[in-house]
Structures are given as structure tokens and as C-alpha cells.
Design a protein around this motif. Structure first.
Motif, PDB file in Angstrom:
ATOM      1  N   GLU A   1       8.285 -10.560  17.726  1.00  0.00           N
ATOM      2  CA  GLU A   1       8.199 -10.118  16.323  1.00  0.00           C
ATOM      3  C   GLU A   1       7.235 -11.044  15.589  1.00  0.00           C
ATOM      4  N   PRO A   2       6.596 -10.586  14.540  1.00  0.00           N
ATOM      5  CA  PRO A   2       5.643 -11.445  13.840  1.00  0.00           C
ATOM      6  C   PRO A   2       6.375 -12.547  13.078  1.00  0.00           C
ATOM      7  N   THR A   3       5.718 -13.685  12.911  1.00  0.00           N
ATOM      8  CA  THR A   3       6.351 -14.759  12.138  1.00  0.00           C
ATOM      9  C   THR A   3       6.259 -14.395  10.656  1.00  0.00           C
ATOM     10  N   GLN A   4       7.160 -14.963   9.883  1.00  0.00           N
ATOM     11  CA  GLN A   4       7.160 -14.730   8.437  1.00  0.00           C
ATOM     12  C   GLN A   4       5.835 -15.203   7.832  1.00  0.00           C
ATOM     13  N   ASP A   5       5.330 -16.298   8.385  1.00  0.00           N
ATOM     14  CA  ASP A   5       4.094 -16.871   7.863  1.00  0.00           C
ATOM     15  C   ASP A   5       2.911 -15.917   8.106  1.00  0.00           C
ATOM     16  N   ALA A   6       2.835 -15.374   9.336  1.00  0.00           N
ATOM     17  CA  ALA A   6       1.729 -14.457   9.660  1.00  0.00           C
ATOM     18  C   ALA A   6       1.815 -13.204   8.790  1.00  0.00           C
ATOM     19  N   PHE A   7       3.039 -12.742   8.596  1.00  0.00           N
ATOM     20  CA  PHE A   7       3.283 -11.546   7.776  1.00  0.00           C
ATOM     21  C   PHE A   7       2.814 -11.782   6.335  1.00  0.00           C
ATOM     22  N   ALA A   8       3.179 -12.958   5.789  1.00  0.00           N
ATOM     23  CA  ALA A   8       2.797 -13.264   4.401  1.00  0.00           C
ATOM     24  C   ALA A   8       1.276 -13.415   4.294  1.00  0.00           C
ATOM     25  N   ARG A   9       0.698 -14.092   5.276  1.00  0.00           N
ATOM     26  CA  ARG A   9      -0.757 -14.303   5.278  1.00  0.00           C
ATOM     27  C   ARG A   9      -1.494 -12.958   5.355  1.00  0.00           C
TER      28      ARG A   9
ATOM     29  N   TRP B   1      12.656  -3.309   2.174  1.00  0.00           N
ATOM     30  CA  TRP B   1      11.588  -2.538   1.518  1.00  0.00           C
ATOM     31  C   TRP B   1      12.077  -1.901   0.217  1.00  0.00           C
ATOM     32  N   ALA B   2      13.177  -2.406  -0.299  1.00  0.00           N
ATOM     33  CA  ALA B   2      13.701  -1.835  -1.544  1.00  0.00           C
ATOM     34  C   ALA B   2      12.660  -2.033  -2.631  1.00  0.00           C
ATOM     35  N   ASP B   3      12.782  -1.297  -3.670  1.00  0.00           N
ATOM     36  CA  ASP B   3      11.860  -1.433  -4.774  1.00  0.00           C
ATOM     37  C   ASP B   3      10.427  -1.139  -4.319  1.00  0.00           C
ATOM     38  N   GLU B   4      10.310  -0.322  -3.284  1.00  0.00           N
ATOM     39  CA  GLU B   4       9.018   0.113  -2.756  1.00  0.00           C
ATOM     40  C   GLU B   4       8.124  -1.031  -2.306  1.00  0.00           C
ATOM     41  N   GLU B   5       8.720  -2.134  -1.898  1.00  0.00           N
ATOM     42  CA  GLU B   5       7.905  -3.254  -1.440  1.00  0.00           C
ATOM     43  C   GLU B   5       7.684  -3.092   0.065  1.00  0.00           C
ATOM     44  N   GLU B   6       6.983  -2.024   0.414  1.00  0.00           N
ATOM     45  CA  GLU B   6       6.781  -1.714   1.832  1.00  0.00           C
ATOM     46  C   GLU B   6       5.627  -2.537   2.383  1.00  0.00           C
ATOM     47  N   ARG B   7       5.951  -3.390   3.322  1.00  0.00           N
ATOM     48  CA  ARG B   7       4.944  -4.301   3.879  1.00  0.00           C
ATOM     49  C   ARG B   7       5.152  -4.409   5.374  1.00  0.00           C
ATOM     50  N   ALA B   8       4.072  -4.648   6.097  1.00  0.00           N
ATOM     51  CA  ALA B   8       4.180  -4.906   7.537  1.00  0.00           C
ATOM     52  C   ALA B   8       3.081  -5.879   7.919  1.00  0.00           C
ATOM     53  N   TYR B   9       3.105  -6.286   9.158  1.00  0.00           N
ATOM     54  CA  TYR B   9       2.027  -7.113   9.697  1.00  0.00           C
ATOM     55  C   TYR B   9       1.133  -6.170  10.500  1.00  0.00           C
TER      56      TYR B   9
END
Ligand code: NAP
Length: 649
Positions: A585-593, A523-531
Motif C-alpha cells: 500500500e502507498p505510504t501516507q507521505d507518498a500519498f500526501a506528496r 473520502w467523506a466530505d468529497e475529499e476523494e484522493r488516491a496515490y
């Protein structure tokens, strides 16, 4: 209607024990006179299933914002009161069975004067307290958690206490780590003058623990503290809680599939490591604070405090007081202390929209409390109306109308209507002070930044011993404050109502997941993301409340989000255990989607308006706080995990 039928099987578990017939008493008469009429109508129909009364009333009930001055004809009101009195006091006059769901839906629609569509029904049945999902541990077909499986919950505030109640009902062994000496989180800590909630009391509580005892329509801090303490007592939650203990780090060990959680006793500094299979991080967003970074702040010789660290012993009588900041905390402080202080200067950095809500300062009359306590189903139907008008009806207000100018001061006709409503209140309150109107009128859309409720703030600002200074502060001096324009003030007390560190969701916690995953890096650079605002790829069995883009910023309260998230966490764990897995844990694909979906929707929301700027956004301008969909979308989507979006190991 399949969902509704499914839910009907579980209804009734929170229904009150009916104590009918009631005695025809002065208290009952007073309650019928003073209680909310639409709610009394629902009680009557609930107890009789008499649809003809719905027909009679439906032309007379409108949402409060469409026809606020409409009066229901007196003969209808008298007829209802008389019939309800009869049903409540006559043996055998009330039915024993709950109305069928189709009738409940019709009742809801009449109660609020607008359609309550199918997609809302399961959510409102739960949120109004009509139904409670059965305790999982009593479900025979379910795979129970394996022996030794342990969940660690961070925080014993609104969400952490809820997690503890639900984990217990689901048969999960768990421990709650709380840094304070008592339950209640931010409502335990915040003791500033006037501390209170701007969400209505009869909604801002657990749907399965509706209290009839609120003294005000918006709870004061002390009422909230009492509520959480009584819930902790009732559910015997303290046996799960380690108080005065702070979590320092969470590290996932791939070999054992366990989280190693380092905790520290806040008094002794003693540390130890707790091993847990899953983490529920119920940290509060309004928790970490520090004094503002103003030059000279350490030199002040008087009393200097932050709103969240306020000591109730501070004596303000006859003192010269500075209040820095003009958010919700400041508005409550200023309105409360104005009559006590000799002189007050309020320092405003940027403007806020202030909304008039006459309920904010109103006390709940004894007769209404009596109705909430004694009249069957009254409190559920009352909560339903309160929730409904504080929820998704407000969503269109934060959605951009593409035909509205991109750089205007509103995003839609509805949003403009809200702006005008707020402006007219301001102009009315500040009629004698055009200088204040000029200083206080915001130039950005209302609701693009957290709105503030007027509980006496404007009335305080017009008083002769109060000054509002909107010029920048240069420094804090040993005896006061100097402004950049050279003005100097002398103060005995400085209250910094300057808010919390919203920017960093991880705060000072070290969270290391699978492999090289470190949340501070991810989450560096404030790229805070979750699923779904709750889970993150690379962090197995880690769940969080109030994560990125999970905030109910258009309406509602954190309570409904917490209930949805806690339910979701347990659904995920149950799914994992039923499949014989150790981690989920969520998949990378689901997280990106999911995040593409958030970003796409956010373009249509008020929080990406060019003039929108607040702690909803990170320093790069991305709105990291708000959930950009409706509450009902969140609630429905969080009933269970989408299995293909999760990896089980
Ligand atoms: P806040 O909303 O973040 O407001 C902080 C205020 O301090 C803002 O006016 C801010 O100005 C100002 N400020 C911050 N740093 C400053 C500095 N260095 N110099 C001068 N001014 C500075 O904080 P809050 O009022 O404590 O509220 C925090 C959160 O709790 C919010 O979400 C709020 O809505 C919530 N809250 C809720 C209730 C409730 O009733 N439910 C009650 C209290 C608080 P800018 O606007 O320019 O940033």
C-alpha cells in the motif's frame, strides 16, 4: 536512448505475419488509392528502410491543424504508390526485419509532421501495437504468484476485461465479478438511439488487439459491444467471469491479509463471500445513474426513460418527445431521432461546447478496411497517427497562460483558437437562427467542461418541429412538462439524458481497509484522493481504475489509462511477491506528496478557471476527475512503482 533499447528486446510480438509478396489485385490498387498517404509512406519505409523517401516527404507533411489545406504534390504521391505496389507484390523486394528504433522515431516524426521526442517512444510503440511486453509468466527470473493467491476484479468492461487478460498472462488466478449478463460494461448497457463513442475507433481499443473491422471512424455502440465480445471469446475470458453478480462490500481482514468480498446474485438475491488477496476495482464511471430529481417525475403516464436504461423497443415514430440534458448522450440521441419524431423539445440546463469533427459520422471505406486487414504494418502506423493527434498535442489547450486574463473566456491563445473554431462551426450551422446562437454560446472556456461532438445536433435543432428550451423545468406532469415560466408541453415520451453520478467515486460500495479505514469516511466530505489515482494508504492490495485525478480529460481515451493502470497493478503485486510480502500500500507521505503535486499543477489548469463548472469538479469545486499532467507522464510514471513510496508487510 536506454529505454528505447530496453524495449527493442521485446518488439515484434504483435507484428503481423507478413504475407508478402501480395497479389497485384484490384483490391490492392483500390487500397493504395484510398488509404491514408502518410500511413502508406510509413509502410513503404518499414518494408524497405528507404530513408530517402522520408526526406522527400518530410517537407510536405504537416500536422492537420497547422495547414489543413496543404496538398502533397501529385508526382510524389504517384511515385510512392508505384514503389509500394512493387515492394508489396515483388518476391524478395521487402525486407524481413523491422526498422531500427532510431529510424522508427524518424518515421514517426515525418508521419505526423512534428517531433516525436524520446520520452514518447516507449508509449507510442506500445500504443500503436508495435510492441507488447512479454508475458510475465514466461520470465524465468520472476517470482511467480504463490499458490492460492487470488485477485478479484470488479467489472467486465473495457478495464476489467483488460485486467483479466493481463492477469492471465502474468499467471495470477483471478475472478471477475460483473453485474450485467454480458461483457462490455457501459457499452453493453447503453442502447439509446445513436449511442457511440467520440474517441476514434482505430485508437479506442486495446493496443494489442487492433481491429481492422471498424465500420465507422468513431465506433457505434453495437460495434463496441461486438469488439468486447470478440476479445472475450478470443482470450476465453468468460471462464473467469461471474455474470449477473454485484459486489456489495469489500472488507480487509488484517489477520489473514485477505479481502472478504460480499457479492450478490442480481436475479436471486443470493449472497456469498469470496476471499481474495487483491482487488482491482474496474467499476465504470459511467455506470451508476438515476432519474433526475424533478418534482412529479413518478406521475408521468407516458414512456419515461434514462439514456443509460433505454430500451431499444421504444417506439418514437410520430411521437412527441422530450429530451432532458444536452451532454454527449443527448447530442447523439437528438441527432438520431429527429427524423422519426413528430415533435421534440430539448431541455438545456447549462451550455456545452460543441466541436465539429467531420470524422464522427463517416464510414470507413471498404478499401481502407482492406488496407487495415492486409497491408503489413498499415494498421499499426494508422493507429499511431490517430493516437498522436488525439493525445498530448492537445495538452497546451488546457494549460493556463499566465498572461491571459484570469476571468476571460479562454486560458491561452491556443484555447482561444479552439473556441473560435467551435464558434465558427456553430455560426455556420445556425446561420438562419440567431436566437439559437444566442442560447447556445457558452460563456466559459472550451475544454473546461467535457466537449461534445457534433454528429448532427445543430442540424436537428434548426428543424421546424424541434424546440430548444433553456428555461428551468418546474415539474413533470402526468402528460408533459411544466416550466417555471408557466409554459406547458405535452409529451408521449421523456428521455432523461441527464448523465451519471460522477460525484461519488465509491458509489454504493462499502470498502473497509486496515484498522478503522472506511472509504466512505476517509473520502467523506468529497475529499476523494488516491496515490497515482490507483492506490490508497490503509487499503492494502486495493487498486482502482479511474480513481481521483486519473481521468484523461485533455485528450486520449480511457483505454490508454486502463492499460497503464492494469500494468501498474501487476507491477505492484509482482514487487510485493518478489519481496515475500503479503500486502502493498502507498505510504501516507507518498500519498500526501502526490496530492500536493496534483493540487499545485491543477492551479495552472483550465479546470480551476473561475468559470469552469462541470462534473469534473466535486460539489466544493475541486477538480477531482482530471489528471493534470500529460498522458505520456502518466504512462511513463506507471511503468513500475516507486519502491520507497510503498509499504510492504
Ligand atoms: P452528461 O455529460 O453528464 O450530461 C448530462 C446533461 O443532463 C447535462 O446537459 C446536464 O446539465 C443535464 N442535466 C443533468 N441533470 C439535470 C436535471 N435535473 N435537469 C435538467 N438537466 C439536467 O451525461 P451524458 O451525456 O450521458 O454523458 C455522460 C458521460 O459519458 C460523459 O463523460 C460523456 O462525455 C460520456 N459519453 C461519452 C460518449 C462518447 O462518445 N464517448 C457518448 C455519450 C456519453 P448540466 O450541463 O447543467 O449539468
Amino acid at each position: 536512448m536506454s529505454t528505447m533499447q530496453h524495449h527493442s528486446a521485446e518488439r515484434g510480438s504483435t507484428a503481423p505475419v507478413r504475407q508478402l509478396p501480395m497479389q497485384d489485385s484490384p483490391e490492392l490498387k483500390a487500397a493504395l488509392e484510398q488509404a491514408n498517404l502518410q500511413t502508406l509512406l510509413m509502410v513503404y519505409v518499414h518494408l524497405t528502410h528507404d530513408e530517402s523517401m522520408l526526406e522527400t516527404f518530410k517537407v510536405h507533411i504537416h500536422p492537420p491543424y497547422t495547414n489543413p489545406d496543404y496538398q502533397i504534390p501529385q508526382d510524389c504521391i504517384d511515385d510512392l504508390r508505384e514503389k509500394l505496389l512493387y515492394v508489396l507484390t515483388t518476391p524478395g523486394a521487402a525486407r524481413n526485419d523491422d526498422p531500427p528504433l532510431a529510424l522508427m522515431q524518424k518515421m514517426m516524426t515525418v508521419s505526423v509532421g512534428e517531433p516525436v521526442e524520446n520520452e514518447f517512444i516507449p508509449m507510442v510503440l506500445e500504443q500503436s501495437g508495435f510492441q507488447r511486453t512479454a508475458a510475465r509468466k514466461e520470465k524465468a527470473e520472476r517470482t511467480p504468484p504463490p499458490p492460492g493467491f487470488k485477485v478479484l476484479v470488479i467489472g467486465a468492461g473495457l478495464t476489467g476485461l483488460l485486467a483479466s487478460i493481463e492477469l492471465e498472462r502474468a499467471g495470477y488466478d483471478h475472478v471477475v465479478i460483473e453485474k450485467n449478463e454480458e461483457v462490455g460494461g457501459t457499452w453493453w448497457k447503453n442502447r439509446y438511439p445513436g449511442v457511440g463513442v467520440d474517441t476514434p475507433s482505430h485508437f479506442y481499443s486495446y493496443s494489442f488487439e487492433i481491429s481492422p473491422e471498424w465500420n465507422h471512424y468513431h465506433p457505434h455502440g453495437a460495434d463496441m459491444r461486438e469488439y468486447f465480445r470478440s476479445v472475450a471469446d478470443k482470450y476465453d475470458l468468460r471462464r473467469h467471469i461471474r455474470f449477473e453478480t454485484r459486489v456489495l462490500s469489500l472488507e480487509f481482514d488484517e489477520a489473514t491479509a485477505l479481502w472478504n468480498v460480499t457479492v450478490e446474485n442480481v436475479k436471486t438475491g443470493e449472497r456469498d463471500v469470496i476471499r481474495a488477496n487483491a482487488i482491482f476495482n474496474a467499476f465504470g464511471p459511467a455506470d451508476r445513474w438515476s432519474l433526475p430529481n424533478i418534482p412529479g417525475i413518478d406521475s408521468f403516464r407516458g414512456v419515461l426513460t434514462h439514456s443509460a436504461g433505454y430500451d431499444e423497443g421504444i417506439d418514437l415514430k410520430g411521437k412527441k418527445v422530450a429530451v432532458i440534458g444536452t451532454g454527449a448522450s443527448s447530442a447523439q440521441i437528438v441527432a438520431t431521432i429527429v427524423s422519426e419524431v413528430e415533435e421534440m423539445v430539448v431541455f438545456m440546463r447549462t451550455k456545452h461546447w460543441m466541436i465539429n469533427n467531420p470524422e464522427v459520422t463517416k464510414e470507413v471505406p471498404e478499401a481502407v478496411k482492406w488496407a487495415l486487414r492486409h497491408i503489413p504494418h498499415y494498421k499499426e502506423w494508422f493507429r499511431f497517427r490517430v493516437f498522436w493527434f488525439a493525445a498530448d498535442g492537445l495538452y497546451p489547450n488546457v494549460v493556463k497562460d499566465p498572461d491571459y486574463p484570469e476571468d476571460g473566456i479562454a486560458v491561452s491563445a491556443l484555447n482561444e483558437g479552439m473556441r473560435q473554431y467551435a464558434l465558427s462551426h456553430m455560426r455556420h450551422k445556425l446561420a438562419s437562427r440567431p436566437d439559437l446562437i444566442e442560447k447556445l454560446t457558452p460563456d466559459f472556456p472550451i475544454f473546461s467542461k467535457r466537449i461534445v461532438m457534433d454528429a448532427g445536433w445543430y442540424d436537428a435543432l434548426v428543424q421546424s418541429h424541434v424546440t430548444l428550451d433553456d428555461t428551468p423545468i418546474a415539474a413533470i406532469l402526468p402528460d408533459g412538462i411544466r416550466m417555471k415560466n408557466g409554459t406547458e408541453y405535452k409529451f408521449d415520451v421523456i428521455i432523461c439524458a441527464t448523465g451519471f453520478k460522477h460525484g461519488k467515486l465509491v458509489k454504493d460500495l462499502v470498502i473497509k481497509g486496515r484498522g478503522d479505514h472506511d472509504l466512505a469516511v476517509d473520502w467523506a466530505d468529497e475529499e476523494e484522493r488516491a496515490y497515482m489515482g490507483t492506490t490508497i494508504p490503509g487499503y492494502p492490495n486495493y487498486f482502482m481504475s479511474v480513481g481521483p485525478n486519473a481521468g484523461p480529460n485533455h485528450a486520449g481515451g480511457l483505454n490508454i489509462v486502463s492499460e497503464a493502470q492494469v500494468h501498474y497493478m501487476i507491477e505492484c503485486l509482482d514487487h510485493m511477491i518478489a519481496n515475500g510480502a503479503s500486502t502493498i500500500e502507498p505510504t501516507q507521505d507518498a500519498f500526501a506528496r502526490h496530492n500536493r503535486r496534483i493540487d499545485d499543477r491543477m492551479k495552472h489548469m483550465i479546470w480551476t478557471h473561475p468559470k469552469s463548472k462541470s462534473y469534473y469538479q466535486n460539489s466544493k469545486g475541486r477538480p477531482v476527475g482530471p489528471w493534470p499532467f500529460r498522458l505520456v507522464d502518466m504512462w511513463n510514471e506507471m511503468r513500475e512503482p516507486v519502491q520507497s513510496d510503498y509499504r510492504l508487510d
